[in-house]
Motif scaffolding. Structure first.
Motif: not given
Length: 612
Positions: A144, A147-149, A151, A215, A218, A222, A332
């Motif tokens: 995560t 990828t997500t953080d 992004q 976060q 999340q 994930g 993030s």
């Protein structure tokens, strides 16, 4: 490229950040800006261009005010004046288009480059961290972050940061125009903005910790999803679909709850800020009206104020929408800091070279957790081009010895040397070149069989790969595949059997041709047919090598030059097979158990009497 760490703690539990001091949006902006590094110039140019785009829009408002105020003051409209106004409006439009294009090019490219550099920097840092760091974290958490953080930070640079500049440009132009027309009215318009700033800063601090928790939630969701998908075969086999989904659902509900809390927390300050800012409109109208009735404000300036008033407040209210983006980007970065602040294994600035390939453990102590030693005062020597086998009960520390030699962890006490040189004094590249590890659990990468074998020696050609595959007894089954060496193995080698994956991994090790081979018994869970092929492959791999093997099948180590018997983290016996049997110690017991187990058979209950 570095990430500015606010904490040097790297506990994987996200609760350790809950006590951190909340940051304001200004502090968060400084923090985000700090990671831009050499790309700051490009980001700054993009922000300036977006600011100029907003000011170009302000020019069109200025033209409208200029015309309206002139007409209100009795100035007649002429062709020249009309052409001037039209030309300025055209300049405003072209300026908006040009600066929007330039800003997009600069900021988007910079955000993509920044995200790429951050990912590479983080992957390089992850590579140098001890294995204990990775085992203590949920793999979904690290995924995560990458990828997500990442992004979220990328989107902040590409969108949120330019929006801040854009939201400030037009109000600044409007304020300057009003200031030139009447400073009292201008200050009246700015008073409500000044009053809203403390509320804005207070609410943004409240959102700081919620952003981190969101976060983390999340990341947990994930991780649960990855765990569910990877374990779907076991979940279905044991009919635990419902419980597997429940774990994932619980993580999603936690994410939903914290997201709802964040929205609820935003509502009150957003409404409060909007109300305070918009109260400036009636205040400004009242001040302007009083000054006009007193004869201190011309009608043209009054109309100018009314026309420009809301064009000043609307962009500032749009900044409230950026508040959440700033909080999430800051959260993030906090999660990235947990990785980047973790200390890698230390390496000397001037690494030493080994003299030969003999391995020595000198009074080595080690534990995965403080106060829980796994190895105690372990000392032994593996002469160059010899075979040492390590046996012992489960949990005695056998695999730990293999993990310490490639320096997956550093020893807590004592030293490990290769060729007389301490591992900690070697460069990472040299140490990796000296050692090949063949584990029982094979890791293959998504790609072709050729790619997975060539992983052992970057740049190897097909002839070298094929020679390694032949030596590993893998060439025949590879040639039988539809695309031969170009056959894609799927994620983790899913399209191959266990024995086939093991032979591909041995071919990879043969191609690397390192002088030291660490072998975590590769045939323990292999069927007899594959075992014979793998044993032949291993014989080619370890020829003329310094070999250390962790033995699960005692029959495979009878020819070892020395056998080390571990029990509770200490070497309790050492010697060759025959002498250890004669000693009648732990090794003899293990051998006896193995001999009896070899004759075990599974029988049906109704046939027990027949087999007895």
């Amino acid at each position: 490229m570095t990430i500015i760490a606010h904490s040097h703690r790297h506990d994987h539990d996200h609760d350790h950040d809950c006590g951190a001091a909340p940051r304001s949006d200004l502090a968060s902006l400084r923090r985000v800006w700090g990671i831009a590094g050499p790309l700051r110039g490009k980001v700054a140019r993009g922000i300036v261009f977006r600011f100029l785009q907003s000011m170009a829009l302000g020019l069109s408002f200025g033209v409208v005010v200029w015309v309206v105020a002139g007409l209100a003051d009795g100035r007649p409209m002429t062709a020249g004046w009309a052409w001037q106004a039209t030309g300025l409006m055209a300049v405003s439009l072209l300026g908006q288009l040009l600066f929007a294009y330039l800003s997009t090019c600069e900021v988007w490219i910079a955000s993509y480059e920044l995200a790429g550099q951050l990912r590479l920097s983080m992957l390089d840092h992850l590579r140098r961290l001890p294995m204990g760091f990775h085992l203590a974290r949920h793999k979904g958490d690290t995924v995560t972050v990458l990828t997500t953080d990442m992004q979220m930070v990328e989107v902040f640079f590409a969108d949120a940061l330019p929006r801040i500049a854009q939201a400030l440009g037009l109000p600044l132009v409007v304020f300057l125009v009003l200031l030139l027309r009447d400073w009292v009215v201008a200050l009246a318009t700015a008073s409500s903005v000044a009053a809203a700033v403390p509320v804005f800063l207070w609410s943004s601090r409240r959102l700081s910790l919620l952003g981190i928790r969101r976060q983390d939630a999340q990341a947990e969701a994930g991780g649960r999803m990855i765990e569910f998908v990877q374990g779907i075969a076991v979940i279905r086999a044991f009919n635990r679909i419902a419980s597997g989904q429940e774990s994932f659902r619980a993580a999603l509900e936690d994410l939903r709850d914290i997201s709802v809390r964040m929205v609820v927390t935003l509502i009150v300050p957003v409404v409060a800020i909007a109300v305070i800012v918009m109260l400036g409109a009636p205040l400004t109208i009242w001040v302007a009206g009083q000054r006009h009735f007193a004869g201190e404000l011309p009608v043209g300036t009054l109309i100018t104020t009314l026309v420009l008033l809301f064009s000043m407040y609307a962009p500032l209210l749009a900044l409230i929408g950026v508040m959440e983006s700033t909080r999430i980007a800051d959260a993030s970065l906090t999660r990235m800091d947990r990785i980047m602040s973790a200390q890698p294994l230390p390496v000397l600035a001037a690494p030493h070279a080994p003299f030969g390939f003999a391995v020595r453990f000198d009074r080595v102590g080690f534990g995965y957790a403080p106060g829980k030693p796994v190895l105690r005062d372990v000392s032994f020597t593996v002469p160059e081009r010899s075979m040492t086998a390590i046996v012992g009960p489960s949990g005695s520390g056998k695999s730990t010895i293999l993990n310490l030699l490639p320096r997956f962890w550093d020893v807590a006490g004592g030293a490990i040397t290769i060729g007389g040189t301490d591992l900690r004094k070697m460069s990472e590249e040299r140490l990796n070149a000296l050692i090949t590890v063949v584990f029982q659990d094979v890791t293959l990468f998504a790609g072709t069989i050729f790619d997975n074998i060539a992983f052992g020696r970057p740049g190897a050609d097909l002839a070298a790969v094929e020679a390694a595959a032949r030596a590993a007894q893998a060439h025949d089954f590879i040639q039988a595949l539809p695309d031969g060496y170009a056959t894609r193995v799927g994620e983790g080698g899913a399209t191959l059997s266990g024995g086939e994956r093991q032979r591909v991994s041995i071919a990879r090790a043969i191609l690397k041709d390192a002088p030291i081979v660490l072998l975590d018994e590769a045939t323990a869970a292999i069927d007899p047919t594959n075992e014979r092929a793998i044993q032949a492959a291993l014989a080619r791999l370890v020829a003329d090598k310094t070999l250390i093997v962790v033995a699960h099948k005692l029959s495979t180590i009878r020819a070892a030059d020395q056998i080390l018997v571990l029990d509770r983290g200490a070497i309790v016996e050492r010697g060759r097979h025959d002498s250890l049997l004669e000693a009648g110690g732990l090794y003899a017991q293990l051998w006896s158990h193995r001999t009896r187990a070899a004759g075990w058979r599974i029988a049906r209950e109704d046939s027990v009497g027949e087999t007895a």
